[in-house]
Scaffold this motif. Structure first.
Motif, mmCIF file in Angstrom:
data_model
loop_
_atom_site.group_PDB
_atom_site.id
_atom_site.type_symbol
_atom_site.label_atom_id
_atom_site.label_comp_id
_atom_site.label_asym_id
_atom_site.label_seq_id
_atom_site.Cartn_x
_atom_site.Cartn_y
_atom_site.Cartn_z
ATOM 1 N N LEU A 21 0.694 -1.308 -0.085
ATOM 2 C CA LEU A 21 0.430 -0.085 -0.433
ATOM 3 C C LEU A 21 0.751 1.269 0.563
ATOM 4 O O LEU A 21 1.868 1.085 0.969
ATOM 5 C CB LEU A 21 -0.756 0.143 1.399
ATOM 6 N N GLY A 22 0.375 2.507 -0.380
ATOM 7 C CA GLY A 22 0.957 3.395 -0.584
ATOM 8 C C GLY A 22 0.567 4.447 0.666
ATOM 9 O O GLY A 22 0.104 6.047 0.348
ATOM 10 N N LEU A 23 0.794 4.027 1.711
ATOM 11 C CA LEU A 23 0.097 4.528 3.592
ATOM 12 C C LEU A 23 1.339 4.980 3.775
ATOM 13 O O LEU A 23 1.028 5.678 4.926
ATOM 14 C CB LEU A 23 -0.263 3.425 3.614
ATOM 15 N N SER A 24 2.888 4.790 3.561
ATOM 16 C CA SER A 24 3.835 3.988 4.515
ATOM 17 C C SER A 24 3.907 6.118 4.298
ATOM 18 O O SER A 24 4.636 6.189 5.910
ATOM 19 C CB SER A 24 4.856 3.362 3.525
ATOM 20 N N ILE A 25 3.516 6.931 4.002
ATOM 21 C CA ILE A 25 3.938 8.365 4.462
ATOM 22 C C ILE A 25 3.286 8.507 5.453
ATOM 23 O O ILE A 25 3.817 9.673 6.175
ATOM 24 C CB ILE A 25 3.184 8.929 2.862
ATOM 25 N N ILE A 26 2.220 8.070 5.596
ATOM 26 C CA ILE A 26 1.162 8.978 6.667
ATOM 27 C C ILE A 26 2.285 7.695 8.379
ATOM 28 O O ILE A 26 1.228 8.077 9.475
ATOM 29 C CB ILE A 26 0.432 7.855 6.986
ATOM 30 N N ILE A 27 2.984 7.294 8.539
ATOM 31 C CA ILE A 27 3.777 6.698 10.351
ATOM 32 C C ILE A 27 4.428 8.017 10.227
ATOM 33 O O ILE A 27 4.247 7.419 11.469
ATOM 34 C CB ILE A 27 5.211 4.873 9.108
ATOM 35 N N PHE A 28 5.061 8.944 10.177
ATOM 36 C CA PHE A 28 5.565 9.698 10.810
ATOM 37 C C PHE A 28 4.277 10.773 11.309
ATOM 38 O O PHE A 28 4.693 11.183 12.450
ATOM 39 C CB PHE A 28 6.214 10.925 10.239
ATOM 40 N N LEU A 29 3.030 10.465 11.182
ATOM 41 C CA LEU A 29 2.110 11.529 11.627
ATOM 42 C C LEU A 29 1.932 11.500 12.908
ATOM 43 O O LEU A 29 0.649 10.178 12.645
ATOM 44 C CB LEU A 29 1.330 11.652 10.627
ATOM 45 N N PHE A 30 1.761 11.843 13.658
ATOM 46 C CA PHE A 30 1.389 12.554 15.503
ATOM 47 C C PHE A 30 1.196 10.882 16.365
ATOM 48 O O PHE A 30 1.310 9.924 16.436
ATOM 49 C CB PHE A 30 0.360 13.209 15.351
ATOM 50 N N PHE A 31 -0.067 11.183 16.222
ATOM 51 C CA PHE A 31 -1.420 10.583 17.802
ATOM 52 C C PHE A 31 -2.506 9.693 17.192
ATOM 53 O O PHE A 31 -3.298 9.731 16.361
ATOM 54 C CB PHE A 31 -1.585 11.540 18.286
ATOM 55 N N PHE A 32 -2.405 7.974 17.197
ATOM 56 C CA PHE A 32 -3.495 7.282 17.469
ATOM 57 C C PHE A 32 -3.464 6.481 18.457
ATOM 58 O O PHE A 32 -3.026 6.219 19.192
ATOM 59 C CB PHE A 32 -3.449 6.001 16.598
ATOM 60 N N PRO A 33 -5.360 6.879 19.838
ATOM 61 C CA PRO A 33 -4.899 6.332 20.930
ATOM 62 C C PRO A 33 -5.020 5.166 21.011
ATOM 63 O O PRO A 33 -5.390 4.568 20.014
ATOM 64 C CB PRO A 33 -6.308 6.865 21.099
ATOM 65 N N ALA A 34 -5.431 4.340 22.330
ATOM 66 C CA ALA A 34 -5.224 2.816 22.283
ATOM 67 C C ALA A 34 -6.281 2.391 22.312
ATOM 68 O O ALA A 34 -6.547 1.355 21.898
ATOM 69 C CB ALA A 34 -4.183 2.399 23.455
ATOM 70 N N GLN A 35 -7.414 2.724 22.940
ATOM 71 C CA GLN A 35 -8.548 2.216 22.874
ATOM 72 C C GLN A 35 -9.820 2.212 21.750
ATOM 73 O O GLN A 35 -9.521 3.845 21.564
ATOM 74 C CB GLN A 35 -9.450 2.992 23.861
ATOM 75 N N LYS A 36 -9.572 1.540 20.670
ATOM 76 C CA LYS A 36 -10.588 2.125 20.350
ATOM 77 C C LYS A 36 -11.836 2.049 19.380
ATOM 78 O O LYS A 36 -12.322 0.961 19.590
ATOM 79 C CB LYS A 36 -10.134 0.793 18.949
ATOM 80 N N ASN A 37 -12.492 2.135 18.403
ATOM 81 C CA ASN A 37 -13.350 2.036 17.831
ATOM 82 C C ASN A 37 -14.091 2.681 16.404
ATOM 83 O O ASN A 37 -13.880 3.340 15.696
ATOM 84 C CB ASN A 37 -14.418 3.064 18.287
ATOM 85 N N LEU A 38 -12.933 1.166 15.576
ATOM 86 C CA LEU A 38 -12.708 1.679 14.143
ATOM 87 C C LEU A 38 -13.997 0.681 13.632
ATOM 88 O O LEU A 38 -14.528 0.209 13.586
ATOM 89 C CB LEU A 38 -11.538 1.131 14.390
ATOM 90 N N VAL B 205 -11.232 -8.267 9.370
ATOM 91 C CA VAL B 205 -9.384 -9.141 9.479
ATOM 92 C C VAL B 205 -8.681 -8.104 10.121
ATOM 93 O O VAL B 205 -7.217 -7.697 10.583
ATOM 94 C CB VAL B 205 -9.244 -9.834 9.022
ATOM 95 N N PHE B 206 -8.794 -6.556 8.914
ATOM 96 C CA PHE B 206 -7.983 -5.898 8.745
ATOM 97 C C PHE B 206 -7.694 -4.724 9.778
ATOM 98 O O PHE B 206 -7.003 -4.497 10.570
ATOM 99 C CB PHE B 206 -8.494 -4.384 8.073
ATOM 100 N N GLN B 207 -8.893 -4.942 10.884
ATOM 101 C CA GLN B 207 -8.574 -4.363 12.498
ATOM 102 C C GLN B 207 -8.001 -5.043 13.562
ATOM 103 O O GLN B 207 -7.441 -4.575 13.155
ATOM 104 C CB GLN B 207 -10.048 -4.004 13.180
ATOM 105 N N SER B 208 -7.984 -6.319 13.365
ATOM 106 C CA SER B 208 -7.344 -6.648 14.373
ATOM 107 C C SER B 208 -6.028 -7.184 14.214
ATOM 108 O O SER B 208 -5.632 -7.605 14.996
ATOM 109 C CB SER B 208 -8.023 -8.296 14.650
ATOM 110 N N VAL C 80 -1.276 -9.161 6.585
ATOM 111 C CA VAL C 80 -3.034 -9.603 7.126
ATOM 112 C C VAL C 80 -3.267 -10.225 5.989
ATOM 113 O O VAL C 80 -2.896 -10.372 5.023
ATOM 114 C CB VAL C 80 -3.183 -8.033 7.199
ATOM 115 N N VAL C 81 -3.621 -11.316 6.509
ATOM 116 C CA VAL C 81 -3.691 -12.747 5.607
ATOM 117 C C VAL C 81 -5.259 -13.194 6.199
ATOM 118 O O VAL C 81 -5.658 -12.922 7.846
ATOM 119 C CB VAL C 81 -3.571 -13.785 6.740
ATOM 120 N N TYR C 82 -6.048 -13.733 5.153
ATOM 121 C CA TYR C 82 -7.666 -14.123 5.657
ATOM 122 C C TYR C 82 -7.899 -15.146 4.228
ATOM 123 O O TYR C 82 -7.878 -14.508 3.095
ATOM 124 C CB TYR C 82 -8.456 -12.556 5.451
#
Length: 385
Positions: free
Chosen positions: A5-22, A50-53, A103-105
Motif C-alpha cells: 500500500l502507498g500508505l507509508s507516508i502517514i507513519i510519521f504522523l502523530f497520534f492514534f489512541p489505544a482504545q479503539k472504535n474502528l 481482519v484489517f482491524q484485528s 494481513v492474512v484472511y
C-alpha cells in the motif's frame, strides 16, 4: 494478496489512541470484480474485521504511545536546575522500530503493511527559578541567603504552526511532490519541579551533584491533519485466482486532542562545568480522543491465472471457470476505507536519560525518553541568565 500500500507516508504522523472504535471496508466494483468467484467476493466483504484485528489495532497502539511521549517530553527540562531563567526551543521526536505487518484472511493476503508509531512536537520553552522571581537572588546564591522558594523551578512550553505553510511544506515537497499536506498543531503546557535534595557543587566547577527533584506537569496537544498522497505507482495484488495491479491516491483526515499529567523524579551530575548527565523515571495520566478517516481508491486491473486458480480454489470450483476467460484483462475499482474514533491510553510509564552541554550562557540538551516499545528524543538549545 501481494499488496504494498502507498500508505507509508502517514507513519510519521502523530497520534492514534489505544482504545479503539474502528470501522473498515474493502469494496470492489467494475468488470474486474465480476471475474472473481463468489467465495473471493465474500472474503472481500468480510476482510474489514481482519484489517482491524491484525493491522489497525497494532498501528493505533504504537502511534498512541509515540504521541503521549512527545507530549510529555516537550519542556526541555534536562537535569531540572534553573539559576535565574532560561529561554530556548527544541524538537521532540518519538517512534518505534519499523515492523511490517502481514494481513492474512483465507485466500487474501496483504503483505508488508507499515506499522511504525511516530510523532513530533516542536516547542518554544521558558524556565524560571521561583526564588529568583520573588527577589531572593539566583539559585546558586549563598546557602544562608536561600529561601524555600529556591527549591522550585517552573518550565513552560508552547507552539502553534500550520503544516501547509512555510518551511514544513517546502521540506515535504522537496522530498516528495506527490504529497499535499494541510492542517495545524497547537501544544502548550508546564512543569513545576521541587528539589527534594538540593544540588551541591564542590565550588571549583569540577563536580556538581544535581540533587534529586520531583516534577508535576500538565501538557496539552491538538492536531488537525489533512493529507493526500498521489502515488502514481501501482502495487501488485492477488485476489484468490486473479492477479493484477492496483493504483490510486491515499487520503488521510485526522483530528486529535490529548492532555497528559506526568510526574517524574530526576537526578544527575555535572563534570568540569561542561557536561551534565541526568536520568530519572515517571508515569503519566492521559486524557483525550481522536477521530480518523483513511481511504485509498483507484483503478484495479485483474486477470485470471491458471496457477493461482489451482492453488486457491477447490477442484470442483476451478472446473467451472471457462478456459476462454484465462488471461483476459479486466478493469475495475478497488476501495479501502478506514474510519473511527478512540480514547487516549490512561497511563504511560517512562524512563528519562540525557546529556546537557554547557557553553558559557548556552545549554544544548539531548533528552531521551523510553516507554515500552517507543523511544523519544528531545533536542534543543537554551540561553541561560
Amino acid at each position: 494478496m501481494k499488496l504494498r500500500l502507498g500508505l507509508s507516508i502517514i507513519i510519521f504522523l502523530f497520534f492514534f489512541p489505544a482504545q479503539k472504535n474502528l470501522e473498515a471496508g474493502v469494496t470492489c466494483t467494475g468488470d474486474a470484480c465480476t471475474i472473481l468467484p463468489t467465495t473471493i467476493q465474500s472474503q472481500l466483504n468480510q476482510v474489514d474485521q481482519v484489517f482491524q484485528s491484525q493491522y489497525t489495532d497494532l498501528v493505533l497502539a504504537s502511534m498512541a504511545e509515540s504521541a503521549v511521549i512527545t507530549n510529555i517530553n516537550s519542556s526541555l527540562i534536562g537535569p531540572g536546575i534553573v539559576n535565574r531563567f532560561q529561554i530556548g526551543g527544541g524538537l521532540a521526536l518519538a517512534g518505534q522500530q519499523k515492523q511490517d505487518v502481514n494481513v492474512v484472511y483465507q485466500n487474501l493476503s496483504f503483505q508488508k503493511l507499515p506499522n511504525v508509531g511516530a510523532s513530533l512536537a516542536p516547542n518554544l520553552v521558558f524556565a524560571v527559578n521561583l526564588g529568583w522571581l520573588m527577589g531572593g537572588g539566583p539559585s546558586d546564591t549563598e546557602p544562608e541567603l536561600k529561601t524555600f522558594m529556591h527549591r522550585f523551578h517552573l518550565y513552560v512550553h508552547g507552539f502553534k504552526f500550520n503544516f501547509s505553510q512555510g518551511d514544513v511544506q517546502q521540506a515535504i515537497e522537496s522530498q516528495n511532490k506527490d504529497i499535499q499536506l494541510g492542517g495545524d498543531m497547537t501544544s502548550f503546557g508546564f512543569t513545576l519541579r521541587y528539589h527534594l535534595i538540593e544540588n551541591h557543587s564542590d565550588g571549583y566547577g569540577i563536580f556538581e551533584f544535581a540533587g534529586i527533584s520531583m516534577g508535576l506537569g500538565l501538557h496539552y496537544q491538538k492536531q488537525v491533519i489533512d493529507l493526500t498522497y498521489n502515488d502514481n505507482k501501482t502495487q501488485s495484488i492477488t485476489l484468490g485466482p486473479a492477479t493484477g495491479t492496483w493504483g490510486g491516491a491515499t487520503t488521510f483526515n485526522y483530528n486529535s486532542t490529548i492532555t497528559s499529567i506526568p510526574i517524574d523524579i530526576r537526578t544527575g551530575f555535572r563534570m568540569f562545568y561542561l557536561l551534565t548527565i541526568f536520568a530519572g523515571g515517571g508515569t503519566s495520566m492521559n486524557f483525550g480522543s481522536s477521530n480518523l478517516k483513511l481511504s485509498r481508491s483507484g483503478p484495479l486491473v485483474l486477470a485470471l491465472d491458471s496457477s493461482a486458480i489451482a492453488s486457491s480454489l477447490p477442484a470442483e470450483v476451478a472446473a467451472l471457470i471457462p478456459a476462454s476467460s484465462l488471461g483476459v484483462t479486466r478493469s475495475g475499482t478497488l476501495t479501502l476505507d478506514l474510519s473511527g474514533n478512540a480514547q487516549a491510553p490512561t497511563t504511560t510509564n517512562f524512563l528519562v536519560s540525557g546529556v546537557e552541554i554547557n557553553a558559557t550562557i548556552a545549554k544544548i540538551t539531548l533528552e531521551a525518553m523510553f516507554s515500552q516499545k517507543v523511544q523519544s528524543v528531545m533536542l534543543g538549545a537554551k540561553i541561560t541568565f
